[in-house]
Motif scaffolding. Structure first.
Motif, PDB file in Angstrom:
ATOM      1  N   THR A   6      -8.323 -30.660  13.295  1.00  0.00           N
ATOM      2  CA  THR A   6      -9.245 -30.736  15.103  1.00  0.00           C
ATOM      3  C   THR A   6     -10.370 -29.851  14.944  1.00  0.00           C
ATOM      4  OG1 THR A   6      -7.911 -29.189  15.938  1.00  0.00           O
ATOM      5  CG2 THR A   6      -7.031 -31.056  16.219  1.00  0.00           C
ATOM      6  N   THR A   8     -12.512 -28.235  16.590  1.00  0.00           N
ATOM      7  CA  THR A   8     -13.023 -27.338  18.217  1.00  0.00           C
ATOM      8  C   THR A   8     -13.799 -26.320  18.393  1.00  0.00           C
ATOM      9  OG1 THR A   8     -10.897 -26.436  17.865  1.00  0.00           O
ATOM     10  CG2 THR A   8     -11.849 -25.723  20.331  1.00  0.00           C
ATOM     11  N   ASN A  12     -20.769 -22.992  23.335  1.00  0.00           N
ATOM     12  CA  ASN A  12     -22.589 -22.351  22.657  1.00  0.00           C
ATOM     13  C   ASN A  12     -23.107 -20.876  22.622  1.00  0.00           C
ATOM     14  OD1 ASN A  12     -22.423 -25.563  21.943  1.00  0.00           O
ATOM     15  ND2 ASN A  12     -23.795 -25.525  24.194  1.00  0.00           N
ATOM     16  N   LEU A  13     -23.387 -21.154  22.046  1.00  0.00           N
ATOM     17  CA  LEU A  13     -23.794 -19.404  21.835  1.00  0.00           C
ATOM     18  C   LEU A  13     -25.257 -19.114  22.236  1.00  0.00           C
ATOM     19  CD1 LEU A  13     -21.954 -17.887  18.345  1.00  0.00           C
ATOM     20  CD2 LEU A  13     -21.713 -17.858  20.950  1.00  0.00           C
ATOM     21  N   LEU A  15     -28.934 -17.238  22.307  1.00  0.00           N
ATOM     22  CA  LEU A  15     -29.051 -16.016  22.004  1.00  0.00           C
ATOM     23  C   LEU A  15     -30.475 -15.999  22.633  1.00  0.00           C
ATOM     24  CD1 LEU A  15     -28.143 -16.706  18.440  1.00  0.00           C
ATOM     25  CD2 LEU A  15     -26.870 -14.957  19.714  1.00  0.00           C
ATOM     26  N   ILE A  17     -34.036 -13.847  21.375  1.00  0.00           N
ATOM     27  CA  ILE A  17     -35.485 -13.448  20.251  1.00  0.00           C
ATOM     28  C   ILE A  17     -36.474 -12.757  21.342  1.00  0.00           C
ATOM     29  CG2 ILE A  17     -36.463 -13.697  18.786  1.00  0.00           C
ATOM     30  CD1 ILE A  17     -34.918 -15.832  17.668  1.00  0.00           C
TER      31      ILE A  17
ATOM     32  N   VAL B 117     -37.629 -16.100  23.486  1.00  0.00           N
ATOM     33  CA  VAL B 117     -37.481 -17.472  23.100  1.00  0.00           C
ATOM     34  C   VAL B 117     -35.930 -17.354  23.355  1.00  0.00           C
ATOM     35  CG1 VAL B 117     -37.617 -18.909  20.949  1.00  0.00           C
ATOM     36  CG2 VAL B 117     -39.624 -16.487  21.448  1.00  0.00           C
ATOM     37  N   PRO B 118     -35.596 -18.703  24.288  1.00  0.00           N
ATOM     38  CA  PRO B 118     -34.347 -18.976  23.981  1.00  0.00           C
ATOM     39  C   PRO B 118     -33.969 -19.760  22.730  1.00  0.00           C
ATOM     40  CG  PRO B 118     -35.748 -20.628  25.556  1.00  0.00           C
ATOM     41  CD  PRO B 118     -36.687 -19.582  24.531  1.00  0.00           C
ATOM     42  N   GLU B 119     -32.631 -19.815  22.288  1.00  0.00           N
ATOM     43  CA  GLU B 119     -32.662 -20.445  21.171  1.00  0.00           C
ATOM     44  C   GLU B 119     -30.903 -20.063  20.888  1.00  0.00           C
ATOM     45  OE1 GLU B 119     -33.745 -19.208  17.558  1.00  0.00           O
ATOM     46  OE2 GLU B 119     -32.105 -19.483  16.150  1.00  0.00           O
ATOM     47  N   THR B 120     -30.539 -22.075  20.965  1.00  0.00           N
ATOM     48  CA  THR B 120     -28.813 -21.704  21.146  1.00  0.00           C
ATOM     49  C   THR B 120     -28.100 -22.423  20.162  1.00  0.00           C
ATOM     50  OG1 THR B 120     -29.682 -24.315  21.905  1.00  0.00           O
ATOM     51  CG2 THR B 120     -28.682 -23.198  23.750  1.00  0.00           C
ATOM     52  N   ALA B 121     -27.442 -22.080  19.383  1.00  0.00           N
ATOM     53  CA  ALA B 121     -26.520 -23.159  18.747  1.00  0.00           C
ATOM     54  C   ALA B 121     -24.677 -22.800  18.762  1.00  0.00           C
ATOM     55  CB  ALA B 121     -26.602 -21.620  17.648  1.00  0.00           C
ATOM     56  N   THR B 122     -24.148 -24.430  18.048  1.00  0.00           N
ATOM     57  CA  THR B 122     -23.385 -24.716  18.804  1.00  0.00           C
ATOM     58  C   THR B 122     -22.382 -24.568  17.552  1.00  0.00           C
ATOM     59  OG1 THR B 122     -24.278 -26.645  19.926  1.00  0.00           O
ATOM     60  CG2 THR B 122     -22.059 -26.945  18.637  1.00  0.00           C
ATOM     61  N   VAL B 123     -21.501 -23.810  16.972  1.00  0.00           N
ATOM     62  CA  VAL B 123     -20.119 -23.340  16.058  1.00  0.00           C
ATOM     63  C   VAL B 123     -19.484 -24.438  16.352  1.00  0.00           C
ATOM     64  CG1 VAL B 123     -19.357 -21.257  14.854  1.00  0.00           C
ATOM     65  CG2 VAL B 123     -21.931 -21.315  16.310  1.00  0.00           C
ATOM     66  N   ALA B 124     -18.848 -24.849  14.925  1.00  0.00           N
ATOM     67  CA  ALA B 124     -17.527 -25.509  14.976  1.00  0.00           C
ATOM     68  C   ALA B 124     -16.201 -25.249  14.087  1.00  0.00           C
ATOM     69  CB  ALA B 124     -18.131 -27.535  14.780  1.00  0.00           C
ATOM     70  N   ALA B 125     -15.850 -25.327  14.607  1.00  0.00           N
ATOM     71  CA  ALA B 125     -15.183 -24.642  13.263  1.00  0.00           C
ATOM     72  C   ALA B 125     -13.348 -25.495  13.375  1.00  0.00           C
ATOM     73  CB  ALA B 125     -14.031 -23.225  13.799  1.00  0.00           C
ATOM     74  N   GLY B 126     -12.918 -25.622  11.745  1.00  0.00           N
ATOM     75  CA  GLY B 126     -11.803 -25.988  11.756  1.00  0.00           C
ATOM     76  C   GLY B 126     -10.638 -25.507  11.896  1.00  0.00           C
ATOM     77  N   ASN B 127      -9.580 -26.166  11.500  1.00  0.00           N
ATOM     78  CA  ASN B 127      -8.605 -25.428  10.794  1.00  0.00           C
ATOM     79  C   ASN B 127      -8.432 -25.500   9.191  1.00  0.00           C
ATOM     80  OD1 ASN B 127      -7.541 -25.236  13.329  1.00  0.00           O
ATOM     81  ND2 ASN B 127      -5.954 -25.910  13.725  1.00  0.00           N
TER      82      ASN B 127
END
Lengths: 239, 127
Positions: A6, A8, A12-13, A15, A17, B117-127
């Protein structure tokens, strides 16, 4: 049996600057640009301009009345008269024969360059500013705020009456330090006061190494020759 | 009426000009001012009048940050700087020469503008 994989997504982080830019703009940039324009406009017309400042009641208008009565015939003086309310001072100077534009500031305690520009428009409406030799700005009575505002003048004159005491230059150093000429007024009253006039002169000198300093009485005429000569020399610089 | 109110108007006008010229105007977070101690401007009054005047403008979320500069004079005779005592003593402490050159303390500047300055990051992780 295959393990399910999966993915997951974590939240959304978000941030930020910090970014910025150096500007180094003067807060009074707009005023100062207008002031420069006023000055250049008067110079182009051969007009010299003095900005007269003091506390309320130091004798600015009285000095100007006496001045106009003495030199009104030999030079054309225009007056820009600043006051928070009324045209009382403007009317006094009109009675001496000078063209006067009254600038009533309302609640503002100082004049600004845009008001002077508008005043110059009025005085120059009929044939331009070239008919004038000298433009006198009588600022709002206030020893603090007017010092910050360039109006387009060539020279700053600060008045201090003998009745104000010796310590005014020390208390209001910004105003006195910025003066080209300091005029001590109401000299005729000095004998009735405990003022140490030498101390007043020393205090003026302490905050201003280079100003021309003189003492006058508009009432008795004492010292007026020195003031008039100084004013004539100032006016001549515009030609 | 304190002149800080007029000065706040003036600074907003100066900034508006600059802001209009930006390709991507972002919300201003900080307006960094330099106010000298040999001016008639009281930083707290600037902050108060700014808090009122910024409402409904492009500076609505900005705060004023003031950096004060010291009142420093220069004595030509001694060829050195000194710190006059505002209200008391303006002459050079060594040779008593009167106040001539003011090296610092007359500044009234908008030094810097800062924004976020807005900065967005999407982080996905898996098993």
């Amino acid at each position: 049996m295959l393990n399910e994989t999966t993915v997951t997504p974590l939240e959304n982080l978000s941030l930020t600057i910090d970014a910025g830019v150096d500007l180094n703009i003067d807060i009074l940039d707009e005023n100062d640009t207008l002031a420069l324009r006023n000055r250049q406009r008067m110079e182009a017309a051969g007009v010299r301009c003095v900005n007269i400042m003091s506390s309320p009641g130091s004798g600015k208008t009285t000095l100007l009345e006496a001045t106009l009565n003495q030199v009104g015939h030999e030079m054309q003086v225009g007056i820009l008269e600043g006051d928070m309310t009324t045209e009382l001072d403007a009317d006094r100077l009109r009675a001496c024969g000078a063209p006067v534009v009254a600038i009533t500031t309302g609640r503002s305690c100082h004049l600004e360059a845009d008001q002077i520009a508008a005043g110059l428009d009025k005085l120059g409406a009929d044939g331009g500013l070239g008919k004038f030799d000298l433009m006198v700005i009588e600022n709002v009575g206030n020893l603090i705020c007017p010092a910050a505002y360039d109006l387009g003048e060539h020279t700053r004159v600060v008045l201090v009456a003998v009745t104000e005491g010796e310590d005014k230059p020390l208390k209001y150093p910004i105003m006195f330090h910025g003066a080209d000429c300091v005029v001590v007024t109401k000299l005729d009253l000095a004998p009735y006061l405990r003022l140490d006039i030498d101390k007043l002169m020393a205090n003026i000198k302490q905050v201003n190494a280079t100003a021309t300093v003189m003492a006058v009485s508009s009432e008795s005429g004492q010292g007026m020759d020195t003031w008039i000569d100084w004013l004539r020399a100032e006016t001549a610089k515009g030609k | 009426m304190p002149h800080e109110i007029d000065m706040t108007k003036a600074l907003i006008v100066s900034l508006k000009e600059w802001y209009r010229e930006q390709r991507e105007p972002l919300p201003v977070a900080k307006v960094c001012l330099v106010v000298g101690k040999f001016t008639c401007v009281e930083p707290d009054l600037l902050r108060t009048s700014f808090a009122t005047q910024k409402k409904g403008t492009f500076l609505a979320d900005a705060e004023i940050v003031v950096r004060e500069t010291e009142f420093i004079a220069y004595c030509r005779a001694c060829d050195k700087e000194y710190r006059p005592d505002l209200g008391l003593e303006y002459a050079c402490p060594d040779c008593r020469a009167p106040l001539g050159d003011v090296r610092s303390g007359r500044e009234l500047k908008i030094e810097r503008i800062e924004w976020q300055v807005p900065e967005t990051a999407t982080v996905a992780a898996g098993n």
